[in-house]
Write an enzyme that holds these catalytic residues in place. Structure first.
Site, PDB file in Angstrom:
ATOM      1  N   GLU A 410      46.058 -21.085  41.301  1.00 51.66           N
ATOM      2  CA  GLU A 410      47.147 -21.267  40.515  1.00 51.66           C
ATOM      3  C   GLU A 410      47.817 -20.136  40.012  1.00 51.66           C
ATOM      4  O   GLU A 410      49.189 -20.095  39.773  1.00 51.66           O
ATOM      5  CB  GLU A 410      46.416 -21.910  38.964  1.00 51.66           C
ATOM      6  N   GLN A 432      48.688 -28.694  39.691  1.00 54.01           N
ATOM      7  CA  GLN A 432      48.105 -29.989  40.146  1.00 54.01           C
ATOM      8  C   GLN A 432      47.982 -30.781  38.860  1.00 54.01           C
ATOM      9  O   GLN A 432      48.506 -31.994  38.647  1.00 54.01           O
ATOM     10  CB  GLN A 432      47.077 -29.943  40.876  1.00 54.01           C
ATOM     11  N   PHE A 433      47.476 -30.209  37.932  1.00 57.61           N
ATOM     12  CA  PHE A 433      47.330 -31.022  36.611  1.00 57.61           C
ATOM     13  C   PHE A 433      47.285 -29.787  35.545  1.00 57.61           C
ATOM     14  O   PHE A 433      46.880 -28.787  35.899  1.00 57.61           O
ATOM     15  CB  PHE A 433      45.818 -31.242  36.266  1.00 57.61           C
ATOM     16  N   ALA A 434      47.911 -30.081  34.306  1.00 54.92           N
ATOM     17  CA  ALA A 434      48.013 -29.235  33.118  1.00 54.92           C
ATOM     18  C   ALA A 434      46.801 -28.684  32.968  1.00 54.92           C
ATOM     19  O   ALA A 434      46.699 -27.399  32.496  1.00 54.92           O
ATOM     20  CB  ALA A 434      48.608 -30.120  32.029  1.00 54.92           C
ATOM     21  N   ASP A 435      45.593 -29.552  32.859  1.00 60.21           N
ATOM     22  CA  ASP A 435      44.110 -28.709  32.956  1.00 60.21           C
ATOM     23  C   ASP A 435      43.965 -27.525  33.565  1.00 60.21           C
ATOM     24  O   ASP A 435      43.169 -26.718  33.292  1.00 60.21           O
ATOM     25  CB  ASP A 435      43.483 -29.840  32.963  1.00 60.21           C
ATOM     26  N   PRO A 439      44.076 -20.911  35.205  1.00 56.78           N
ATOM     27  CA  PRO A 439      43.774 -19.731  36.125  1.00 56.78           C
ATOM     28  C   PRO A 439      45.367 -19.263  36.214  1.00 56.78           C
ATOM     29  O   PRO A 439      45.382 -17.909  36.714  1.00 56.78           O
ATOM     30  CB  PRO A 439      43.402 -20.265  37.335  1.00 56.78           C
ATOM     31  N   HIS A 479      41.286 -33.995  33.123  1.00 52.72           N
ATOM     32  CA  HIS A 479      42.853 -34.545  33.828  1.00 52.72           C
ATOM     33  C   HIS A 479      43.469 -35.318  32.913  1.00 52.72           C
ATOM     34  O   HIS A 479      44.286 -36.076  33.043  1.00 52.72           O
ATOM     35  CB  HIS A 479      42.423 -35.411  34.718  1.00 52.72           C
TER      36      HIS A 479
END
Ligand SMILES: Cc1ncc(C[n+]2csc(CCOP(=O)(O)OP(=O)(O)O)c2C)c(N)n1
Ligand SMILES: [Mg+2]
Length: 689
Positions: A410, A432-435, A439, A479
Site C-alpha cells: 500500500e 483494496q479496502f479502506a482497512d 500501511p 473489511h
C-alpha cells in the site's frame, strides 16, 4: 569495470576539488557560527563528498535525483551555488527549493538545465518509493512512445543513508525496481551510523548483502572516499542504466566527519573520530589532483577562492529577506479549473446502472482519452479486474502495461503517485479496502500531501486514490472500517465520498483533472445497491463530459416551504450510506426533512452547510463512522461556531457505536452501525426540542 567507462580527466578532478572545497567550507562556516546557524537544524556532507560529487557531476537535465539531507555536495555539483544552499540554512524567502519552508539540503527543483528533484522529506528512507515511482513513470513513457526519439534516456537516482535502508518502505521500492527492471540507481552512503546507533546494533547485513534478495538489482560496492573510483563506477553504472534500463545499487563506504546534525553533536557519542578522520576524502582528492599534474599553488588558490566565496555568500544569505508571513497559505492546493458542474447528468435514453459500473465507465472513458492515465493496485489486473470487479475489462481493453497488479504494497501504491505525477502521468491507484490504507498512510501524509506546499508550488501531485470503504453484510473487523476522520485531518489532499453512481462518475472525472491528490471513498455496500433501501445509489449514467466540482454538496431532498416557515423542519448533513439511512428515516416525516449530501469531505461546502443550518435552525449530522474525535463532531463544532445564534437546538449526531473494530457477527454489526430507526429517533428528539 566496463572498459568504456570514463575515468575523470585533470579538469574534472580539479572541478571536483573546487566543489569539495566549497562543501568543506560550508561545514566549517556553519560550525564556526553555530550559535547562529543552529537556529534551524542542518546536516552536511563532510566525509561523504567524493561519491556525491562524482554523481552530481555526471547527472544531466534529463535525469532525476532525490538527494537526502546529507547530500549538499550533490547539490553543489549539479550547479547550485553555496549562496543558494545557505539561503536554505537560514530558511530565507529566496531559498530556491522551498522559500524557507523546509530544512537545509531538502531540495526540490524543476529547472530546464538541471536534473529534476521532486520534494524531499526528512523521513529517512521514505524518498525511495516516490523516486522509484519516477522510474516507473519513465519506463511507461518510453514504452508508450511518449518521449521524443532523440531524447537522451533519463536516469533516476535515489540517495539513501545506510540506516535508512532498514526502513520497511525501502524494501517495497527495491522490490518494484527489481520486478519491473526500472532505470534507477540507489546510492547508499554507508557511514555505519544511524545517529548514535551503529551498524552492529541496527542491521543484520549491509545493503550489498541485503540486495541479494532483490533479484535483478546489480550492486557495486566501493570506497566512497576515492573520487576517481567513484567517478568511474558512477560513469559505468549510469551508462548501463541509460542503455539497458535496469536497476543498480552503488554501496559507497564513507566516514562521517561532521556532526550527525547541528543539534546532535559528534563529541557526545563518537569513539571512531580518529579512524574516520584518516579516511577524509579531501586530502585524498588533493593528492589525486597533484598526481594528475595540478600544481600545488593552483590547489591553494582554489581553496582560498572557495573560502572567500563561501564567506561572502554567508553574509549575503544571512542578511537576505525572510519569507512573508502572509504567504503561509500559498500552495496548499494547486488551482483547479473546474468550478461548475459540466456535461449532462441524466442523458436521455440511458438506463440506470449500478454505482460500481459508473466508476468503471468513468475510468474507461478517461483511459480511452488520455494515454497518461494508468491504473494499478492489488488484483485490478486482467485476471480479476478488482475484487469488486470495479476495474473489470480494463486490462483487456488497455493492456497490462496500463492496468496492472501490484504486490501487496500500500505504501508503494500511494507513494509512487508522487513520481508518476512528476513525470506528467496521471495515476489512478487503488487500495483494496479502506482497512488497509494504514500501511500507505505514511506516504500519503509524509510525501503526497506535502509535496506541493513544501516545494513552494513546484511539485503538485495529481493522482486519484480509489478506496472501497464501509460496512455491510458482515464484512467483519478488517473489511468494514470507516477512515474519513483520519483522511480529512491530512491537509493537502482532497477527499470525496459520493453516494450515487452519477456522483461517483462526475467526481472521478473531477478528481482525474484536479492537479491535486484526491482520495475517492467508494462505499462497497452501495456498489450494487444490494442493501435494501439503497436503490438510489443506482443512477442514469451521466455523459462523458459530466463532472462535478470537488467541494460542492448536493441537496438530496428538500422540506416544504410551509414546514420551513413554521419552524417544523430539520436539516440533515450526511454522506455515503448515511444518505440512505436518512432517506428511509425521513419517510416518517413527510416534507419536513432536508437532506444535504456533502459528496466532498475536504474541501467542505461550508456555504451549503451553513445555509442549511440557518434555514432550519435544527441540524442532524449522520455518519457511518464512530463518533469520538470524528469528522462528524468537527462538523458540529463548525456549525455551532458559525451559526450559534441561529440554531434552535444543539446539533445532533448519529454515528456508529465507538468500538475499536466492527465485529464479524451480523447482530453485533447491526448493533454498532447506525440505521434508519436510530436516525428517526434523533430526528424526533430534535423536532421535539
Ligand atoms: C522515519 C524517520 N525516523 C527517524 C528519523 C530521525 N533520524 C534522522 S536521521 C536518522 C539516522 C539516519 O541514518 P542514515 O540513514 O544512515 O543517514 P546518516 O545520517 O548516517 O547519513 C534518524 C533516525 C527520521 N528522520 N525519519
Ligand atoms: Mg548512516
Amino acid at each position: 569495470m566496463n572498459s568504456e567507462s570514463l575515468q575523470p580527466n585533470k579538469n574534472t578532478i580539479l572541478q571536483a576539488f573546487e566543489l569539495m572545497c566549497d562543501a568543506k567550507h560550508l561545514t566549517e562556516i556553519y560550525e564556526l557560527n553555530k550559535e547562529i546557524t543552529s537556529k534551524y537544524v542542518h546536516a552536511t556532507s563532510r566525509g561523504h563528498e567524493a561519491i556525491q560529487i562524482a554523481l552530481g557531476l555526471q547527472l544531466t537535465e534529463n535525469d532525476w535525483v532525490s538527494p537526502y539531507y546529507r547530500d549538499d555536495s550533490i547539490l553543489l555539483s549539479i550547479g547550485m551555488s553555496p549562496y543558494e544552499l545557505m539561503l536554505q540554512v537560514f530558511a530565507k524567502k529566496e531559498d530556491p527549493f522551498s522559500g524557507g519552508r523546509t530544512y537545509y539540503s531538502h531540495p526540490s527543483l524543476n529547472l530546464p538545465d538541471k536534473p529534476k528533484i521532486i520534494h524531499q522529506s526528512s523521513a529517512t528512507g521514505m524518498q525511495a518509493i516516490p523516486t522509484t515511482g519516477i522510474a516507473m513513470g519513465l519506463q511507461y513513457k518510453e514504452k508508450m512512445g511518449m518521449v521524443g526519439p532523440d531524447a537522451v534516456p533519463g536516469v533516476v537516482v535515489c540517495s539513501l543513508g545506510d540506516a535508512a535502508c532498514t526502513e520497511g518502505e525501502v524494501s517495497e521500492a527495491l522490490q518494484m525496481a527489481a520486478l519491473k527492471k526500472l532505470p534507477i540507481l540507489y546510492l547508499v552512503q554507508d557511514n555505519g551510523w544511524d545517529i548514535s546507533a551503529n551498524a552492529a546494533e541496527t542491521r543484520a547485513q549491509d545493503i550489498t548483502q541485503y540486495a541479494k534478495g532483490f533479484n535483478g538489482i546489480e550492486v557495486r560496492t566501493i570506497d566512497g572516499t576515492d573520487f576517481s573510483l567513484c567517478y568511474e563506477t558512477v560513469n559505468e553504472v549510469l551508462q548501463t542504466i541509460r542503455s539497458e534500463r535496469r536497476p543498480f545499487i552503488i554501496h559507497a563506504h564513507v566516514p562521517l566527519l561532521g556532526h550527525h546534525t547541528s543539534g546532535v553533536r559528534k563529541e557526545w557519542y563518537r569513539n571512531d573520530l580518529k579512524e574516520a578522520a584518516e579516511k577524509d576524502p579531501f586530502p585524498k582528492l588533493k593528492k589525486t589532483c597533484q598526481n594528475h599534474g595540478v600544481a600545488l599553488a593552483d590547489l591553494i588558490l582554489a581553496e582560498s577562492n572557495s573560502k572567500k566565496r563561501v564567506d561572502s555568500d554567508y553574509l549575503k544569505a544571512l542578511n537576505a529577506e525572510d519569507p512573508d508571513p502572509k504567504s503561509i497559505r500559498d500552495f496548499i492546493f494547486a488551482p483547479t479549473e473546474l468550478t461548475e458542474e459540466q456535461g449532462t447528468r441524466e442523458p436521455a435514453g440511458r438506463k440506470k446502472t449500478v454505482m460500481v459500473d459508473a466508476a468503471l465507465f468513468a475510468v474507461r472513458e478517461l483511459m480511452q482519452k488520455h494515454p497518461e492515465a494508468i491504473l494499478y493496485g492489488q488484483d485490478v489486473g486482467g485476471r480479476l479486474g478488482g475484487v469488486f470487479r470495479e476495474a473489470a475489462t480494463l486490462a483487456q481493453s488497455f493492456g497490462d502495461h496500463r492496468v496492472f497488479n501490484t504486490p501487496i504494497q500500500e505504501a508503494f501504491i500511494i507513494g509512487s503517485t508522487v513520481g508518476m505525477s512528476a513525470v506528467g502521468l496521471k495515476p489512478i491507484v487503488e487500495v483494496q479496502f479502506a482497512d488497509y490504507i494504514w500501511p500507505g498512510l505514511n506516504q500519503l501524509f509524509t510525501e503526497v500531501s506535502r509535496s506541493f506546499y513544501l516545494s513552494n508550488g513546484k511539485w503538485p501531485v495529481s493522482c486519484v486514490i480509489r478506496v472501497p470503504i464501509g460496512a455491510y453484510g458482515s464484512g467483519g473487523p478488517y473489511h468494514s472500517s470507516s477512515v474519513e476522520s483520519v483522511l480529512v485531518n491530512i491537509r493537502g489532499i482532497k477527499v470525496v465520498y459520493p453516494s450515487t453512481g452519477a456522483d461517483l462518475k462526475g467526481l472521478m472525472k473531477a478528481a482525474y483533472y484536479d492537479p491535486n491528490p484526491v482520495v475517492i471513498l467508494e462505499h462497497k455496500g452501495l456498489y450494487w445497491s444490494k442493501i435494501p433501501g439503497t436503490d438510489g445509489a443506482m443512477s442514469i449514467e451521466p455523459d462523458e463530459n459530466y463532472s462535478i466540482p470537488i467541494g460542492k454538496a448536493r441537496t438530496v431532498q428538500s422540506a416544504s416551504d410551509e414546514k420551513v416557515s413554521n419552524g417544523e423542519s430539520v436539516g440533515v448533513i450526511t454522506y455515503g450510506r448515511g444518505v440512505y439511512w436518512t432517506l428511509e428515516a425521513a419517510k416518517n416525516y413527510p416534507e419536513t426533512i432536508e437532506i444535504l449530501d456533502l459528496r466532498t469531505l475536504n474541501p467542505l461546502d461550508e456555504t451549503a452547510i451553513f445555509e442549511l443550518a440557518r434555514k432550519h435552525g435544527k441540524v442532524l449530522v449522520v455518519t457511518e463512522e464512530s463518533q469520538e474525535c470524528s469528522f462528524g463532531l468537527s462538523l458540529i463544532g463548525r456549525i455551532q461556531k458559525a451559526c450559534f445564534s441561529e440554531l434552535d437546538a444543539p446539533v445532533g449526531l448519529v454515528g456508529s457505536v465507538d468500538t475499536p473494530a466492527i465485529p464479524l457477527n451480523s447482530a453485533l454489526e447491526a448493533e454498532i452501525l447506525p440505521n434508519a430507526e436510530k436516525v428517526a429517533k434523533a430526528l424526533d428528539s430534535l423536532m421535539k426540542y
